[in-house]
Design a protein around this motif. Structure first.
Motif, PDB file in Angstrom:
ATOM      1  N   VAL A 100     -16.159 -36.799 -47.869  1.00 28.25           N
ATOM      2  CA  VAL A 100     -17.136 -37.028 -48.929  1.00 28.25           C
ATOM      3  C   VAL A 100     -16.898 -38.414 -49.502  1.00 28.25           C
ATOM      4  N   VAL A 101     -17.858 -39.197 -49.416  1.00 28.54           N
ATOM      5  CA  VAL A 101     -17.707 -40.565 -49.895  1.00 28.54           C
ATOM      6  C   VAL A 101     -18.682 -40.862 -51.017  1.00 28.54           C
ATOM      7  N   ALA A 102     -19.798 -40.249 -50.949  1.00 26.88           N
ATOM      8  CA  ALA A 102     -20.844 -40.617 -51.898  1.00 26.88           C
ATOM      9  C   ALA A 102     -20.815 -39.728 -53.112  1.00 26.88           C
ATOM     10  N   ARG A 103     -19.672 -39.436 -53.525  1.00 31.99           N
ATOM     11  CA  ARG A 103     -19.552 -38.512 -54.654  1.00 31.99           C
ATOM     12  C   ARG A 103     -20.184 -39.088 -55.926  1.00 31.99           C
ATOM     13  N   GLY A 104     -19.972 -40.334 -56.103  1.00 32.85           N
ATOM     14  CA  GLY A 104     -20.453 -40.947 -57.338  1.00 32.85           C
ATOM     15  C   GLY A 104     -21.977 -40.955 -57.435  1.00 32.85           C
ATOM     16  N   ARG A 105     -22.599 -40.910 -56.325  1.00 32.89           N
ATOM     17  CA  ARG A 105     -24.057 -40.962 -56.320  1.00 32.89           C
ATOM     18  C   ARG A 105     -24.633 -39.561 -56.309  1.00 32.89           C
ATOM     19  N   ASN A 106     -25.871 -39.488 -56.664  1.00 33.95           N
ATOM     20  CA  ASN A 106     -26.524 -38.193 -56.638  1.00 33.95           C
ATOM     21  C   ASN A 106     -27.207 -37.934 -55.315  1.00 33.95           C
ATOM     22  N   ALA A 107     -26.942 -38.802 -54.393  1.00 32.74           N
ATOM     23  CA  ALA A 107     -27.627 -38.680 -53.108  1.00 32.74           C
ATOM     24  C   ALA A 107     -27.316 -37.330 -52.488  1.00 32.74           C
ATOM     25  N   LYS A 108     -28.312 -36.773 -51.823  1.00 36.45           N
ATOM     26  CA  LYS A 108     -28.163 -35.509 -51.150  1.00 36.45           C
ATOM     27  C   LYS A 108     -27.436 -35.732 -49.843  1.00 36.45           C
ATOM     28  N   THR A 109     -26.688 -34.730 -49.473  1.00 35.00           N
ATOM     29  CA  THR A 109     -25.996 -34.875 -48.201  1.00 35.00           C
ATOM     30  C   THR A 109     -26.465 -33.813 -47.231  1.00 35.00           C
ATOM     31  N   VAL A 110     -26.490 -34.225 -46.019  1.00 37.92           N
ATOM     32  CA  VAL A 110     -26.868 -33.333 -44.923  1.00 37.92           C
ATOM     33  C   VAL A 110     -25.809 -33.518 -43.855  1.00 37.92           C
ATOM     34  N   VAL A 111     -25.382 -32.430 -43.318  1.00 39.22           N
ATOM     35  CA  VAL A 111     -24.441 -32.563 -42.204  1.00 39.22           C
ATOM     36  C   VAL A 111     -25.175 -32.149 -40.948  1.00 39.22           C
ATOM     37  N   VAL A 112     -25.138 -33.002 -40.020  1.00 35.48           N
ATOM     38  CA  VAL A 112     -25.839 -32.732 -38.769  1.00 35.48           C
ATOM     39  C   VAL A 112     -24.804 -32.588 -37.675  1.00 35.48           C
ATOM     40  N   VAL A 113     -24.798 -31.425 -37.079  1.00 32.30           N
ATOM     41  CA  VAL A 113     -23.865 -31.201 -35.978  1.00 32.30           C
ATOM     42  C   VAL A 113     -24.592 -31.542 -34.690  1.00 32.30           C
ATOM     43  N   VAL A 114     -24.025 -32.503 -34.017  1.00 31.89           N
ATOM     44  CA  VAL A 114     -24.698 -32.966 -32.797  1.00 31.89           C
ATOM     45  C   VAL A 114     -24.141 -32.211 -31.610  1.00 31.89           C
ATOM     46  N   GLN A 115     -25.054 -31.666 -30.840  1.00 40.08           N
ATOM     47  CA  GLN A 115     -24.654 -30.972 -29.621  1.00 40.08           C
ATOM     48  C   GLN A 115     -25.337 -31.666 -28.473  1.00 40.08           C
ATOM     49  N   SER A 116     -24.573 -31.754 -27.392  1.00 39.53           N
ATOM     50  CA  SER A 116     -25.213 -32.387 -26.239  1.00 39.53           C
ATOM     51  C   SER A 116     -26.208 -31.428 -25.603  1.00 39.53           C
TER      52      SER A 116
END
Lengths: 1180, 143
Positions: A100-116
């Protein structure tokens, strides 16, 4: 508009960031960018770069609401949100590695799991662990399958999730800021404006235009309250900042309104904006900045209007709103705003010039410092603010400016730009737009301003070209005051361009303008308001007049632009001006030339009045005038007696006529009238072409001559209420006088005689003798033209009528021209022109000396009775010298009647006392045409009458019945009865001639052509018979077509046989023969009436039967009892079969009874003749 | 305040142009009057655009300038009257009234047997009457 940063000009676009898996970035960002609405992508290759988005800790201190803000809007805030501050951060991971890096911001986070591939199984546990670590909702943990089959679906999923999250993000951010406004926890207006701006931008990110507009307007209104209140900055810079922010807000509002289709609102908004801020001029030293700002407002709005393609409202509801708001249709046109932008930029230029001239006068040390560059001024972090940048020990330090420093900076900046080109470009744009709208006056006003700008920067040729166009319009519409100004510029331009001729032309035009008011005072800044010539006044006109004439006399030297090439009029540099009827210089010199007569004989003299008019304010003296004609030998010179002729005559003008006039001075609006005699020997048109006035040693005006009758009123002066006089003393001449006179040709001394006697007769070759007799002139190269024209109008040709006996369709034809001896003209020699057509002929006439004569005959044939005009004209040269002389023409015309010579009529009859039974006559079949019926194989009689309808005796040459050519074989036998003609009978006018023919039809047909009566005759011309040619001897033929007849079978023929005469008391026998021609038995009843004159024997009534193909004869014996012409007893024969009765006609039943036996002492022949004569009489 | 009043003839030529300003911007007013002729042309040639002003002598507000308002009036003989005023808040009724009075003054001036139609109006009486009307324009708005 291009000056604005990109982020301000375009609507904001959602920004998302994707981190990791750089190989997928281009696919994802391309996809997101093409989404509707698009999403921009900030792609970071791995998580180490994520600090780009991290908040700058320094921001925190600046943004704290407690401290007094340094400015209203931060410059890079918008840019940051568009390029660096994503709404959504998406981490693309294989499985692990996300922190988590963008804690200070209110930006939304999405985690995308990439599968081949899809089959890569991710265990549930790992997913949960991942969610916990990343603190994301399961909804925002996406699977991304980079397999081609699943890629599209994955991208879709990604896109929709991003859009949804971004929307949420911007809404939340907006709400957060809005809460700050609502809490009113700050009384800093700057912060409120900033918050409003931010809310509006976030709304724009979400495409919520209504909210965006609301908050931009809110920000704008709050900003308005700041004026005069805020004390944060030095006053000049404070105003600059406010204006700059206002500009951006206004831009946003206008853009949103225009793109939302609210045109009228946008206009009203913008107008309010200008009204409100235009007054905030600011400190006098930097007024130019204000005007520049105003100009930019107009320019930006014009560009906005142009790009959003606004249409003028045309519905009535819109119109009423428009009227209510006081808007006019031109305000919907970008041209209007471009023009105003140019206008204010011009204002800026003028103000800047003033400031510069002051600052140059008193240079200050601080200005040197700013300009030398040791201290540089840079835009500060806030919009519309500037700060000083110092370089201190390898570090940069910024420091606020004082107002004095700022002014110096602004002036220095202002110097760097050439505003004139910008002004010209703006005016040009406006000019072209108005031209496209056909608003020529607005366009020319822009052109005028553009030209002044060119003039200011010293581009005189461009300026002159534009001014010329503008001057044309003002001249056309008579706007003298405006024209004066433009001409003043033009005069100055031509002086700077070293064009003496143009300078003279414009000066003369100015001097001759209808300006009479004399406003003596000249304000000090008149050049700015009135152009280089000052205000229009009579005294100014006079001084211009004097100046230009001094120049033209060579007494005055004009200093040109550089001063290097002075303008001087000298002997080797004379000035020639040309004035034509459309030239604007007509007011300077107008030459009207009128001949007093319209037509004159060669050699006779006619008066010519030359009238000159000038509107120049001072009297003008003319050295001499030269009048030029189309016949150069008529040219002449007018000079005043004071002048010696030496300077007048030069070179080739030696032999010209010289007239003198008492004085040659032109006074203002006063005609100078000069009348002279003109004489010309050359026939044709004599036209005055031009009048050349020499006004000084080196100055001439060539003025095209004008006819008073067709002279236009003077341009410009025609609208003036001034005394107008006529060019000539005689008012009639002033309205009808022409500069052209027709000089007649010489009187012909030739007799042309057409000798015609009486009317022409149809069918004959009519001869018209033409005699040419010389009575003073020799006839050389004579040509005789003959023309036949229908006297009643209409052509001589009627193509529709098809006449069986006219080969061509010409009713009257010129057949030939016969020589004097009646023979055909021999075609000898090349000079012998000869051309004869149906109604036109051209014959050359041989050389005739004085007293000689020549004649010919025109042979004309009439096909129809028609009056014809015969025109004969002779053109010749009086002497054989072809070059010098002019042709003389003699015309003669004559109407010739065409008359029918003979009226032919005919009738058929049966032989005397022999009557065939014609069933058609007995019982006419209804509907059948009443044609004549003849009995088949029975003799019938045809009598042809020919009456002379003319007034001359005619001689009949022959009469015959001709069988029509198209008859195959003979249908009937025609024999000329009564012997042949008695040696060509002569018919006097009105006399009738009869000829008898016997006809035996030989074909049994419904309709049988009998033929055409052909009558050959000729005029009995008495003595002239010898001279008449063989053509006349051959005679003319008149034809008369006989109608077709019916041929019928005859069942019965009744004939009465009886002597032509008897003697009183002597018995004679009378027979009635009844011939039965049928194969049937015919029952015939007959009866006989008694008569007082005769005693008769035989049965009175009976019925008999006539055998087929046989004849029954009834005989009666009669004794005459009275003498004279007596009626025989009436016999009535009735055929029972045909129910047809027959009684012989009265003529047939009449006999002459001599009282005693007459004694004829004549030969048998004579008796016979007599008998036949008697018979003829009876027939008629 | 009315700053300029003009009468423009058939060939778009000025027949009468009087400015009522102290300042020396007569030339500018000439330009304004001349440019507003384009608007009149436009209104007269495309009457459907003007809608409510159809078939009316009063042409309404013509020309947007920032400091002036320009009004137009077209007589039945196609002579144009142009009024330039500095008042930014003018009632239409006042302008109509002004034009009506000006029109009758014009009719009287051109009815003079010594006046040639199509020429400039030089009558002094007309000028006096016009200046009276112009002065009363300000008053009538005050009342």
């Amino acid at each position: 508009m291009e000056d604005y940063p990109e982020e301000l000009r375009t609507p904001p676009v959602t920004l998302v960031s994707i981190v990791g898996f750089p190989e997928l970035h281009s696919t994802i960002s391309t996809y997101l960018h093409s989404e509707q609405p698009p999403i921009n992508t900030l792609a970071l290759p791995d998580f180490s770069k994520i600090s780009v988005m991290a908040r700058n800790p320094k921001d925190k201190t600046l943004d704290s609401s407690s401290a007094q803000p340094g400015g209203i809007l931060k410059k890079d805030w918008l840019l940051k949100h568009r390029t660096r501050s994503p709404a959504v951060i998406a981490a693309l991971i294989l499985l692990n590695g996300y922190r988590v890096v963008a804690r200070g911001r209110n930006a939304k986070t999405v985690v995308v799991v990439v599968q081949s591939t899809e089959n890569d199984e991710v265990s549930e546990d790992r997913i949960i662990a991942l969610r916990k670590r990343a603190e994301v909702d399961s909804k925002y943990l996406l699977n991304f399958v980079s397999d081609a089959s699943q890629l599209k679906e994955s991208l879709n999923r990604l896109g929709s999730t991003f859009a949804e999250l971004a929307n949420t993000y911007y809404r939340e951010e907006g709400k957060r800021i809005k809460a700050r406004i609502e809490k009113k926890n700050t009384n800093s207006l700057e912060l409120i404006i900033r918050y409003c701006f931010k809310v509006a931008v976030y709304a724009e990110f979400r495409r919520d235009w209504v909210e965006a507009l609301k908050f931009y307007e809110e920000a704008y209104h709050t900003l308005r309250e700041m004026i005069g209140v805020s004390i944060r900055l030095p006053p000049i810079q404070r105003l600059i900042e406010i204006k700059t922010v206002a500009e951006q807000l206004c831009f946003k509002v206008s853009t949103l309104l225009l793109h939302g289709g609210k045109v009228i609102e946008a206009m009203t908004w913008f107008r309010k904006h200008i009204v409100c801020y235009k007054k905030l001029v600011g400190a006098p030293d930097v007024v130019f900045l204000h005007w520049e700002w105003v100009s930019r407002q107009f320019l930006v709005f014009a560009e906005l209007l142009e790009t959003s393609s606004v249409t003028v409202p045309n519905t009535s509801s819109q119109l009423s709103v428009m009227l209510e708001k006081g808007l006019t249709e031109w305000e919907f046109n970008p041209a209007h705003y471009y023009q105003l932008a140019a206008h204010y930029l011009r204002e800026k230029r003028l103000c800047l010039e003033v400031v510069l001239s002051v600052s140059e006068a008193s240079p200050s040390s601080a200005a040197d410092g700013i300009e030398s560059g040791s201290v540089s001024v840079i835009p500060s972090v806030f919009i519309g603010q500037f700060s000083q940048l110092f370089e201190q020990e390898d570090a940069f330090r910024t420091q606020p400016l004082t107002d004095a420093e700022y002014i110096l900076y602004a002036i220095a900046e202002g110097k760097r730009f050439q505003d004139s080109f910008e002004i010209i470009a703006l005016f040009k744009k406006s000019f072209e737009m108005y031209n496209n709208l056909k608003a020529q006056r607005m366009a020319s006003y822009c052109g005028h301003l553009m030209a002044i700008e060119y003039f200011t920067i010293g581009d005189f040729s461009n300026a002159k070209q534009l001014f010329d166009g503008v001057a044309n319009l003002y001249r056309k519409e008579g706007w003298v005051a405006l024209l004066w100004e433009v001409l003043g510029y033009l005069r100055e331009c031509s002086r700077r361009l070293s064009s003496v001729k143009d300078f003279v032309e414009y000066s003369l035009q100015m001097a001759a303008l209808p300006i009479s008011s004399s406003s003596g005072s000249q304000p000090s800044d008149y050049k700015r308001k009135y152009g280089p010539s000052g205000p229009a006044s009579l005294s100014q006109r006079q001084s211009i007049h004097n100046e230009v004439f001094e120049l033209l006399r060579g007494e005055y030297t004009l200093s040109s632009n550089e001063g290097s090439s002075d303008l001087k009029v000298e002997a080797d540099r004379p000035v020639h001006l040309e004035i034509d009827p459309i030239s604007p210089l007509r007011v300077v010199l107008l030459a009207s030339v009128a001949f007093h007569e319209q037509v004159v004989k060669p050699g006779a003299s006619s008066s010519l009045t030359l009238s000159l008019l000038s509107q120049l304010p001072q009297p003008v003296e003319i050295n001499h005038l030269e009048i030029q004609f189309n016949q150069p030998e008529s040219n002449f010179i007018i000079t005043s007696p004071q002048r010696s002729l030496l300077d007048v005559r030069s070179g080739d003008q030696q032999d010209l006529r010289v007239e003198t006039a008492p004085f040659l001075t032109l006074h203002t609006n006063k005609w100078l009238r000069l009348t002279y005699d003109m004489k010309s020997d050359q026939s044709g048109k004599l036209e005055c072409l031009s009048v050349i006035a020499k006004l000084g040693p080196y100055f001439t005006i060539i003025c095209r001559a004008e006819s008073p009758a067709s002279m236009d009123a003077l341009p410009l002066w025609k609208f003036e209420d001034h005394v107008e006089t006529l060019p000539t003393k005689d008012p009639g001449l002033a309205f009808s006088g022409q500069k052209i006179i027709q000089i007649e040709e010489q009187d012909p001394q030739i007799d042309l005689v057409l000798g015609v006697t009486g009317p022409a007769l149809v069918g004959e070759s009519f001869l018209v003798p033409v005699t040419v007799t010389s009575k003073g002139h020799n006839v050389c190269f004579g040509e005789l033209k003959i023309n036949l024209v229908d006297a009643r109008g209409g052509g001589l040709v009627s193509p529709r009528e098809s006449e069986p006996f006219s080969n061509d369709s010409h009713h009257v034809q010129l057949l030939n021209v016969l020589g004097p001896d009646g023979e055909y003209e021999s075609q000898s020699g090349p000079d012998n022109i000869r051309s004869i057509q149906h109604s036109f002929g051209l014959v050359s006439v041989p050389l005739l000396n004085f007293g000689e004569s020549w004649s010919c005959k025109l042979e004309i044939k009439w096909q129809k009775p028609k009056p014809v005009m015969l025109y004969v004209s002779l053109g010749y040269l009086p002497s054989s010298n072809e070059a010098k002389e002019q042709k003389v023409h003699v015309h003669k015309s004559l109407q010739i009647e065409g008359k029918t010579a003979l009226a032919i009529s005919h009738h058929f009859m049966f032989p005397f006392r022999r009557d065939p039974l014609l069933l058609r006559i007995v019982k006419p079949i209804p509907g059948s045409d009443p044609t004549t019926s003849l009995a088949f194989k029975e003799t019938s009689i045809l009598v042809v009458n020919a009456r002379n309808c003319t007034e001359v005796p005619l001689r009949l040459m022959s009469i015959s019945v001709e069988v029509d050519g198209d008859d195959t074989g003979r249908s009937c036998r025609v024999q000329q009865g009564g012997g042949s003609l008695p040696s060509q009978p002569l018919l006097v006018p009105g006399e009738e001639f009869k000829q008898v023919f016997s006809i035996i039809p030989e074909v049994y047909l419904q309709s049988v052509g009998v033929g055409t009566v052909c009558l050959r005759w000729r005029r009995e011309s008495g003595l002239e018979e010898q001279t008449s040619s063989s053509i006349i001897a051959a005679g003319a033929v008149t034809r008369h077509k006989l109608p077709d007849v019916n041929v019928e079978m005859v069942p019965l023929v009744v004939s009465l046989e009886c002597p032509p005469y008897t003697i009183l008391g002597e018995p004679f026998t009378c027979y009635v023969k009844i011939q039965n021609k049928t194969k049937l038995l015919q029952e015939i009843k007959y009866s006989l009436a008694d008569s007082q004159s005769f005693v008769l024997s035989g049965s009175h009534n009976d019925t008999i039967f006539v055998m087929p193909k046989s004849e029954h004869i009834l005989g009666f014996k009669l004794v005459p009892l009275a003498s004279g012409s007596q009626q025989l007893p009436r016999v009535t024969v009735t055929s029972v079969r045909y129910s047809a009765g027959f009684q012989p006609s009265l003529a047939a039943a009449t006999v002459f009874i001599f009282p005693s036996k007459p004694h004829f002492e004549m030969e048998d022949k004579v008796t016979e003749n007599k008998a036949s004569l008697l018979m003829n009489e009876q027939i008629s | 305040m009315i700053v300029c009043i003009a009468v423009v003839g058939h060939q778009n030529n000025p027949l009468y142009l009087q400015s009522f300003t102290e300042a020396d911007d007569a030339l500018k007013l000439h330009h304004i009057v001349h440019c507003s002729l384009d608007v009149i042309d436009e209104r007269v040639n495309n009457p459907k655009k003007t809608g409510p002003t159809l078939n009316e002598t009063f042409l309404g507000l013509l020309y947007p300038t920032e400091n002036y308002k320009v009004y137009g009036y077209l007589t039945n003989t196609k002579v144009k009257f142009i009024l330039v005023t500095t008042d930014l808040d003018v009632r239409d009724a006042d302008v109509r009234n002004f034009f009506r009075r000006f029109h009758s003054a014009y009719v009287d001036a051109v009815s003079n047997p010594f006046h040639v139609p199509g020429k400039k109006i030089t009558s002094r009486t007309f000028a006096e009457r016009v200046s009276t009307i112009v002065k009363s324009f300000g008053l009538s708005t005050a009342v």
